[in-house]
Design a protein around this motif. Structure first.
Motif, PDB file in Angstrom:
ATOM      1  N   ALA A   1       0.817  -1.218   0.000  1.00  0.00           N
ATOM      2  CA  ALA A   1       0.000   0.000   0.000  1.00  0.00           C
ATOM      3  C   ALA A   1       0.849   1.267   0.000  1.00  0.00           C
ATOM      4  O   ALA A   1       0.428   2.289  -0.559  1.00  0.00           O
ATOM      5  N   ILE A   2       2.031   1.223   0.612  1.00  0.00           N
ATOM      6  CA  ILE A   2       2.851   2.446   0.701  1.00  0.00           C
ATOM      7  C   ILE A   2       3.215   2.948  -0.687  1.00  0.00           C
ATOM      8  O   ILE A   2       3.032   4.127  -1.021  1.00  0.00           O
ATOM      9  N   GLY A   3       3.731   2.072  -1.520  1.00  0.00           N
ATOM     10  CA  GLY A   3       4.096   2.469  -2.877  1.00  0.00           C
ATOM     11  C   GLY A   3       2.893   2.882  -3.688  1.00  0.00           C
ATOM     12  O   GLY A   3       2.946   3.858  -4.462  1.00  0.00           O
ATOM     13  N   ALA A   4       1.784   2.153  -3.520  1.00  0.00           N
ATOM     14  CA  ALA A   4       0.573   2.487  -4.270  1.00  0.00           C
ATOM     15  C   ALA A   4       0.028   3.847  -3.842  1.00  0.00           C
ATOM     16  O   ALA A   4      -0.448   4.626  -4.680  1.00  0.00           O
ATOM     17  N   VAL A   5       0.076   4.148  -2.544  1.00  0.00           N
ATOM     18  CA  VAL A   5      -0.404   5.446  -2.056  1.00  0.00           C
ATOM     19  C   VAL A   5       0.447   6.581  -2.607  1.00  0.00           C
ATOM     20  O   VAL A   5      -0.078   7.624  -3.037  1.00  0.00           O
ATOM     21  N   LEU A   6       1.773   6.386  -2.626  1.00  0.00           N
ATOM     22  CA  LEU A   6       2.655   7.424  -3.176  1.00  0.00           C
ATOM     23  C   LEU A   6       2.367   7.667  -4.655  1.00  0.00           C
ATOM     24  O   LEU A   6       2.278   8.817  -5.111  1.00  0.00           O
ATOM     25  N   ALA A   7       2.220   6.584  -5.412  1.00  0.00           N
ATOM     26  CA  ALA A   7       1.961   6.726  -6.849  1.00  0.00           C
ATOM     27  C   ALA A   7       0.606   7.375  -7.100  1.00  0.00           C
ATOM     28  O   ALA A   7       0.469   8.249  -7.968  1.00  0.00           O
ATOM     29  N   THR A   8      -0.406   6.979  -6.342  1.00  0.00           N
ATOM     30  CA  THR A   8      -1.738   7.560  -6.519  1.00  0.00           C
ATOM     31  C   THR A   8      -1.750   9.031  -6.121  1.00  0.00           C
ATOM     32  O   THR A   8      -2.402   9.863  -6.764  1.00  0.00           O
ATOM     33  N   GLY A   9      -1.020   9.366  -5.038  1.00  0.00           N
ATOM     34  CA  GLY A   9      -0.916  10.770  -4.638  1.00  0.00           C
ATOM     35  C   GLY A   9      -0.242  11.619  -5.695  1.00  0.00           C
ATOM     36  O   GLY A   9      -0.660  12.764  -5.959  1.00  0.00           O
TER      37      GLY A   9
END
Length: 390
Positions: free
Chosen positions: A117-125
């Motif tokens: 989720a950390i990487g996905a949250v950064l990319a989505t942000g």
């Protein structure tokens, strides 16, 4: 039937979908920031965001962050492609997609597997913050991008907060269940120790009277056999409870009384300022297995406690204990007002969770809810023979 919480969740989802639809129509009416096939891709990306956050994902989902990561990377590439054209058409950059990405951020932080989720949250942000650049690199678009980034941060914080609340609630429920298992196992341990002691005493007595009165020896052997069989049955149930890896050896030692002690319990409840408590017995309580007897007592005790705390205006609390060939049935009902949904309590309501674990440990079942004529009713069915539950 949907609970109040589930209904609120569904209404929130419908509201978000409606908002995306309205913003999508606004995007089309005002023209997109590109033309041709890229406009179609923008529309499909906005729809894809809804397809990610709309389903109800399980906690710790690994699939969710992977799909969100692919979606956010595609959105970023789409932004680069539109900005790289060098020609800005001045239309909307995609407000519907921006709302959809906010929904993806919330679901990611609320349900996603932490490792992914950390990487996905950064990319989505990043996809959310860079989205306004599709309409140009002017100061206004940069400010809009920063505002969307702040909104995304707030959404992430809300998701993490709700995730922490749920995690705390689940830990508390697990603790209550483990406490009940340990308490139940200790009750059985005391019962087994009592019967084993009796077996030893009877065996010693039988040895002394063997030569004087053989008939009394046979009677003693029958009693030893019956006590041994009952002890073995309880031993098997205790081992089943102790096999649970969550059982806590440090749970408080609070041995409970049984159904024969319900009368003093109800009398104490009435004299201490509670509603008039009445006991209705149907059938003999002799020979009820100790784990069933103590569980029935616990059901009544917890139900009376909840009546004192939450049943507004209750005047009478009726306790029915009925014995059938295979079951011990317990019902506790009151004539007060049932607890209102959404009204905060002074303490977390984990009593019913503990009762469910206690009753389940003996193979029984328990329900609680509003009565037909008002008030609140707790029903428990406890098997007298474990074979009836198989």
């Amino acid at each position: 039937m949907l609970t109040q919480r589930a209904l609120f969740f569904r209404l929130a989802q419908l509201g978000a979908l409606f908002m995306m639809a309205v913003l999508g129509l606004f995007d089309l009416a005002n023209g997109m920031s590109s033309t041709g096939d890229i406009v179609v891709l923008q529309i499909l990306t906005a729809i894809a965001t809804a397809a990610v956050w709309l389903p109800r994902h399980r906690q710790g989902s690994k699939r969710l962050p992977k799909v969100a990561l692919l979606l956010s990377v595609f959105s970023l590439l789409l932004t680069v492609a539109i900005a790289g054209q060098g020609t800005i058409y001045g239309g909307s950059y995609g407000l519907a997609e921006a709302v959809g990405l906010l929904g993806v951020l919330f679901v990611l932080s609320r349900r996603g597997d932490p490792q992914w989720a950390i990487g996905a949250v950064l990319a989505t942000g990043m996809a959310l913050g860079f989205l306004p650049l599709r309409s140009g690199f002017g100061t206004e678009m940069v400010i809009v991008g920063l505002a969307q980034g702040l909104a995304g941060t707030a959404v992430i914080g809300l998701g993490i907060y709700l995730r922490t609340l749920e995690s705390t609630r689940l830990r508390a429920m697990d603790s209550v269940r483990a406490e009940q298992r340990a308490e139940f196992a200790r009750d059985l341990h005391d019962f087994i120790a009592h019967h084993v002691t009796g077996i030893v005493v009877q065996a010693q007595g039988a040895r002394f009277i063997a030569e004087q009165d053989p008939q009394r020896v046979l009677l003693a052997l029958e009693q030893i056999e019956a006590a041994g069989a009952e002890t073995m049955a309880s031993m098997r149930r205790m081992v089943g409870v102790l096999r649970d890896p969550n059982a806590r050896p440090d749970a408080p030692l609070t041995p409970l009384a049984g159904v024969d002690e319900l009368s003093p319990l109800l009398e104490q409840f009435t004299t201490s300022g509670g509603p008039l408590a009445r006991l209705h017995l149907d059938g003999s309580t002799e020979g009820v297995p100790v784990e069933v007897s103590t569980s029935a007592y616990r059901v009544v005790m917890e139900a009376l406690t909840n009546i004192r705390r939450h049943a507004q205006g209750a005047r009478v609390a009726d306790v029915w204990v009925r014995r059938t060939p295979d079951w011990l049935l317990v019902r506790v009902a009151n004539d007060g007002l049932p607890p209102k949904a959404g009204v905060p309590r002074d303490a977390p309501g984990y009593g019913l969770v503990g009762l469910q674990e206690r009753v389940r440990a003996v193979g029984g079942r328990i329900t609680a809810g509003p009565g037909i004529d008002g008030g609140w009713v707790v029903d428990a069915a406890l098997p007298l023979d474990q074979e009836v539950t198989r």
